[in-house]
Design a protein around this motif. Structure first.
Motif, PDB file in Angstrom:
ATOM      1  N   ALA A  82       0.833  -1.204   0.000  1.00  0.00           N
ATOM      2  CA  ALA A  82       0.000   0.000   0.000  1.00  0.00           C
ATOM      3  C   ALA A  82       0.868   1.254   0.000  1.00  0.00           C
ATOM      4  N   CYS A  83       1.879   1.266   0.848  1.00  0.00           N
ATOM      5  CA  CYS A  83       2.779   2.414   0.937  1.00  0.00           C
ATOM      6  C   CYS A  83       3.519   2.628  -0.378  1.00  0.00           C
ATOM      7  N   GLY A  84       3.936   1.549  -1.011  1.00  0.00           N
ATOM      8  CA  GLY A  84       4.657   1.662  -2.273  1.00  0.00           C
ATOM      9  C   GLY A  84       3.843   2.347  -3.340  1.00  0.00           C
ATOM     10  N   GLU A  85       2.558   2.033  -3.417  1.00  0.00           N
ATOM     11  CA  GLU A  85       1.716   2.676  -4.428  1.00  0.00           C
ATOM     12  C   GLU A  85       1.514   4.151  -4.110  1.00  0.00           C
ATOM     13  N   LEU A  86       1.335   4.483  -2.831  1.00  0.00           N
ATOM     14  CA  LEU A  86       1.176   5.885  -2.448  1.00  0.00           C
ATOM     15  C   LEU A  86       2.428   6.689  -2.787  1.00  0.00           C
ATOM     16  N   VAL A  87       3.600   6.120  -2.503  1.00  0.00           N
ATOM     17  CA  VAL A  87       4.846   6.817  -2.813  1.00  0.00           C
ATOM     18  C   VAL A  87       5.030   6.943  -4.328  1.00  0.00           C
ATOM     19  N   ALA A  88       4.643   5.922  -5.083  1.00  0.00           N
ATOM     20  CA  ALA A  88       4.753   5.998  -6.539  1.00  0.00           C
ATOM     21  C   ALA A  88       3.872   7.115  -7.093  1.00  0.00           C
ATOM     22  N   ASP A  89       2.654   7.253  -6.553  1.00  0.00           N
ATOM     23  CA  ASP A  89       1.787   8.361  -6.959  1.00  0.00           C
ATOM     24  C   ASP A  89       2.416   9.700  -6.585  1.00  0.00           C
ATOM     25  N   LEU A  90       3.001   9.759  -5.400  1.00  0.00           N
ATOM     26  CA  LEU A  90       3.651  10.996  -4.969  1.00  0.00           C
ATOM     27  C   LEU A  90       4.845  11.320  -5.863  1.00  0.00           C
ATOM     28  N   ASP A  91       5.578  10.318  -6.290  1.00  0.00           N
ATOM     29  CA  ASP A  91       6.714  10.536  -7.191  1.00  0.00           C
ATOM     30  C   ASP A  91       6.265  11.224  -8.481  1.00  0.00           C
ATOM     31  N   ALA A 288      -0.975 -16.483   0.614  1.00  0.00           N
ATOM     32  CA  ALA A 288      -0.137 -16.725  -0.553  1.00  0.00           C
ATOM     33  C   ALA A 288       1.201 -16.039  -0.353  1.00  0.00           C
ATOM     34  N   PRO A 289       2.189 -16.716   0.225  1.00  0.00           N
ATOM     35  CA  PRO A 289       3.487 -16.083   0.489  1.00  0.00           C
ATOM     36  C   PRO A 289       4.310 -15.980  -0.786  1.00  0.00           C
ATOM     37  N   ILE A 290       3.937 -15.052  -1.650  1.00  0.00           N
ATOM     38  CA  ILE A 290       4.543 -14.969  -2.970  1.00  0.00           C
ATOM     39  C   ILE A 290       5.501 -13.800  -3.094  1.00  0.00           C
ATOM     40  N   PHE A 291       5.722 -13.051  -1.998  1.00  0.00           N
ATOM     41  CA  PHE A 291       6.650 -11.942  -2.026  1.00  0.00           C
ATOM     42  C   PHE A 291       7.743 -12.164  -0.992  1.00  0.00           C
ATOM     43  N   ARG A 292       8.822 -11.439  -1.135  1.00  0.00           N
ATOM     44  CA  ARG A 292       9.864 -11.477  -0.118  1.00  0.00           C
ATOM     45  C   ARG A 292       9.339 -10.885   1.175  1.00  0.00           C
ATOM     46  N   GLN A 293       9.600 -11.523   2.270  1.00  0.00           N
ATOM     47  CA  GLN A 293       9.066 -11.078   3.543  1.00  0.00           C
ATOM     48  C   GLN A 293       9.913  -9.986   4.179  1.00  0.00           C
ATOM     49  N   LYS A 294      11.187  -9.853   3.765  1.00  0.00           N
ATOM     50  CA  LYS A 294      12.044  -8.845   4.357  1.00  0.00           C
ATOM     51  C   LYS A 294      12.760  -8.085   3.245  1.00  0.00           C
ATOM     52  N   ASP A 295      12.736  -6.770   3.359  1.00  0.00           N
ATOM     53  CA  ASP A 295      13.417  -5.932   2.399  1.00  0.00           C
ATOM     54  C   ASP A 295      14.463  -5.100   3.135  1.00  0.00           C
ATOM     55  N   THR A 296      15.642  -4.974   2.559  1.00  0.00           N
ATOM     56  CA  THR A 296      16.682  -4.187   3.204  1.00  0.00           C
ATOM     57  C   THR A 296      16.428  -2.700   3.043  1.00  0.00           C
ATOM     58  N   ALA A 297      15.825  -2.273   1.955  1.00  0.00           N
ATOM     59  CA  ALA A 297      15.532  -0.862   1.727  1.00  0.00           C
ATOM     60  C   ALA A 297      14.237  -0.751   0.954  1.00  0.00           C
ATOM     61  N   PHE A 298      13.494   0.299   1.249  1.00  0.00           N
ATOM     62  CA  PHE A 298      12.191   0.468   0.606  1.00  0.00           C
ATOM     63  C   PHE A 298      12.351   1.146  -0.744  1.00  0.00           C
ATOM     64  N   SER A 299      11.736   0.572  -1.755  1.00  0.00           N
ATOM     65  CA  SER A 299      11.734   1.151  -3.097  1.00  0.00           C
ATOM     66  C   SER A 299      10.316   1.077  -3.631  1.00  0.00           C
ATOM     67  N   ALA A 300       9.734   2.244  -3.960  1.00  0.00           N
ATOM     68  CA  ALA A 300       8.344   2.278  -4.413  1.00  0.00           C
ATOM     69  C   ALA A 300       8.157   1.464  -5.689  1.00  0.00           C
ATOM     70  N   SER A 301       9.055   1.661  -6.664  1.00  0.00           N
ATOM     71  CA  SER A 301       8.896   0.974  -7.944  1.00  0.00           C
ATOM     72  C   SER A 301       9.032  -0.529  -7.794  1.00  0.00           C
ATOM     73  N   GLU A 302       9.954  -0.969  -6.943  1.00  0.00           N
ATOM     74  CA  GLU A 302      10.156  -2.399  -6.762  1.00  0.00           C
ATOM     75  C   GLU A 302       9.050  -3.022  -5.925  1.00  0.00           C
ATOM     76  N   SER A 303       8.547  -2.284  -4.935  1.00  0.00           N
ATOM     77  CA  SER A 303       7.558  -2.864  -4.020  1.00  0.00           C
ATOM     78  C   SER A 303       6.229  -3.125  -4.700  1.00  0.00           C
ATOM     79  N   ILE A 304       5.904  -2.372  -5.761  1.00  0.00           N
ATOM     80  CA  ILE A 304       4.609  -2.573  -6.423  1.00  0.00           C
ATOM     81  C   ILE A 304       4.753  -3.303  -7.754  1.00  0.00           C
ATOM     82  N   LYS A 305       5.933  -3.863  -8.008  1.00  0.00           N
ATOM     83  CA  LYS A 305       6.115  -4.660  -9.216  1.00  0.00           C
ATOM     84  C   LYS A 305       5.641  -6.078  -8.939  1.00  0.00           C
ATOM     85  N   PRO A 306       4.557  -6.528  -9.611  1.00  0.00           N
ATOM     86  CA  PRO A 306       4.007  -7.848  -9.296  1.00  0.00           C
ATOM     87  C   PRO A 306       4.907  -8.971  -9.782  1.00  0.00           C
TER      88      PRO A 306
END
Length: 472
Positions: A82-91, A288-306
């Protein structure tokens, strides 16, 4: 903080909007519509981050049964999406502010360098100190109300310019007709002075009136506002939204800029930390555990890439959503027919054909295989049809909202005028089929289609004449 960054922050207040020949700067002109669209996105983000909307997101949207069944029950993961999409819109809004800032006079280096300012703020280089320097959060509510008025006036201008274009097209068609038809002869008597037929006079009057209306709206909308004023308003609002995102999601999303919360940042935090789902056993079973559970750094573009294993990764989310909506309509049509003792011979059967034509080959093949396996051509009685209908209804209660949110998500991001300047909070991708596990979603859709097929068979049997089998 490095000495260079401290010096940059200390110098911002003196540089922000100061000097320059702003008096000679013209209005935005045609760029007003791009600016209004970005402002509407900022207002939408501001409203989406209100306490009420954040509570709704945490308590309802991220805990919906459909999200738990086909996407995930990991609330931290869902919040990152959710945060990734909001940041992408803000970008995107920040990019518009930076482009407008580049058009400003040389005396506003903050606006000229806003892309760098925004990038530094996202990396956490003193966002709270930046507010103390340029005051982007103080008076934020007033600025957002001002942007609302700008967006409303510019959207009205957009609509009236469309209407003017239609009238001018009508005028051109009338002129072409008059050139081919020749001059209109004058009528004898008092009407001899009339050189233009009454329909033409009416059109000319409407054109003049519409042009005056457009001119008035140009003066009262972003069309006539100087670029440095618009850029300054948007730049401060972008940073205010970034700060609000950091306050709202910072505890759950690694990589967001950290804020030192003082009196200036004492915002209402009525939305408490996330709790576990009401029925964890059921939710985990369907997660459905289909995403990485831990991220070292937040990236809007990467977080919302399905991922490729998701419905969005296959590009089928809107098609599947339309199929589910069509299945809902068919169920609503069949429900009274099955639960009634009388056969509705006038019922429209086109929804069945419409749904069948929408099925991709993979879904159609899976449905046929399961039908052969389950029914083997045996007749369906009323009890089986009723049970199948109830099962379909239960599945659509959680699958349907995700489908409707998917359709709405695509509609809200279309370029139609009604959506281009919309300022209401938007549906987020995490609420849709976008991040849903493709196999789980397809299995659910197949089950719905199997149940509907059973009900349709029973309905067809009821419609057949009683002596059908006796005819040779």
């Amino acid at each position: 903080m490095p000495a260079g960054a401290r010096s940059w922050l200390a110098d911002l207040r003196a540089r922000f909007g100061g000097g320059g020949d702003a008096r000679q700067e013209a209005g935005l002109g045609i760029l007003a519509f791009e600016a209004a669209a970005a402002m509407s996105r900022l207002v939408s983000l501001h409203r989406s981050l209100s306490d009420v909307e954040v509570r709704r997101l945490r308590a309802d949207a991220l805990r919906a049964e459909g999200v738990a069944r086909v996407t995930s029950t990991d609330q931290s993961l869902l919040l990152r999406l959710a945060c990734g999409e909001l940041v992408a819109d803000l970008d995107r809004a920040a990019g518009t502010a930076a482009r407008l800032g580049a058009r400003c006079c040389a005396g506003a280096p903050f606006l000229h360098d806003f892309d760098r300012v925004y990038a530094e703020a996202k990396r956490g280089n003193g966002l709270a100190r930046l507010d103390a320097t340029v005051g982007f959060y103080r008076g934020a509510a007033k600025r957002f109300r001002k942007m609302e008025r700008h967006v409303a006036a510019t959207a009205k201008l957009y609509a009236e310019m469309d209407a003017l274009s239609e009238l001018e097209a009508s005028e051109r068609r009338m002129e072409q007709w008059m050139r081919h038809s020749g001059p209109i002869p004058a009528q004898p008597g008092p009407s001899a002075k009339r050189q233009v037929p009454e329909p033409g006079e009416k059109l000319i009057h409407e054109l003049n009136s519409q042009r005056q209306k457009v001119r008035r709206l140009m003066e009262s909308s972003l069309w006539s506002v100087a670029a440095h004023k618009v850029s300054k308003l948007m730049a401060k609002s972008v940073l205010a939204v970034l700060a609000r995102i950091s306050i709202t999601f910072g505890a759950y999303v690694p990589g967001l800029p950290l804020l030192t919360v003082g009196r200036a940042w004492a915002l209402r935090r009525t939305s408490g930390p996330l709790q576990q789902a009401a029925s964890p056993a059921t939710a985990i079973r369907h997660s459905a555990p289909i995403f990485r559970q831990k991220d070292t750094a937040f990236s809007a573009s990467e977080s919302i890439k399905p991922a490729a294993s998701t419905v969005g990764g296959s590009g089928m989310e809107l098609r599947y959503a339309n199929m589910i909506v069509c299945a809902e309509k068919l169920l609503g049509q069949l429900w009274p027919a099955i639960h009634s003792d009388e056969v509705d011979t006038g019922m429209d059967l086109s929804k069945r054909d419409e749904l069948y034509k929408m099925l991709p080959v993979t879904i159609r093949t899976a449905v046929k295989a399961k039908l052969r396996e389950s029914w083997r051509g045996q007749p369906v009685d009323g009890a089986e049809a009723a049970a199948s209908m109830d099962a379909v209804d239960r599945m659509l209660r959680w699958l349907g909202p995700m489908a409707h949110d998917t359709v709405r998500w695509h509609d809200e991001r279309s370029m139609e005028r009604a959506q281009r300047f919309s300022m209401r909070p938007r549906v987020l991708m995490v609420q849709t089929l976008h991040f849903a596990d493709r196999h789980k979603a397809e299995d659910a859709i197949v089950e719905v289609l199997i149940g509907l097929s059973c009900v349709c068979w029973y309905d067809d049997e009821r419609r057949r004449p009683a002596d059908w089998d006796d005819d040779d």
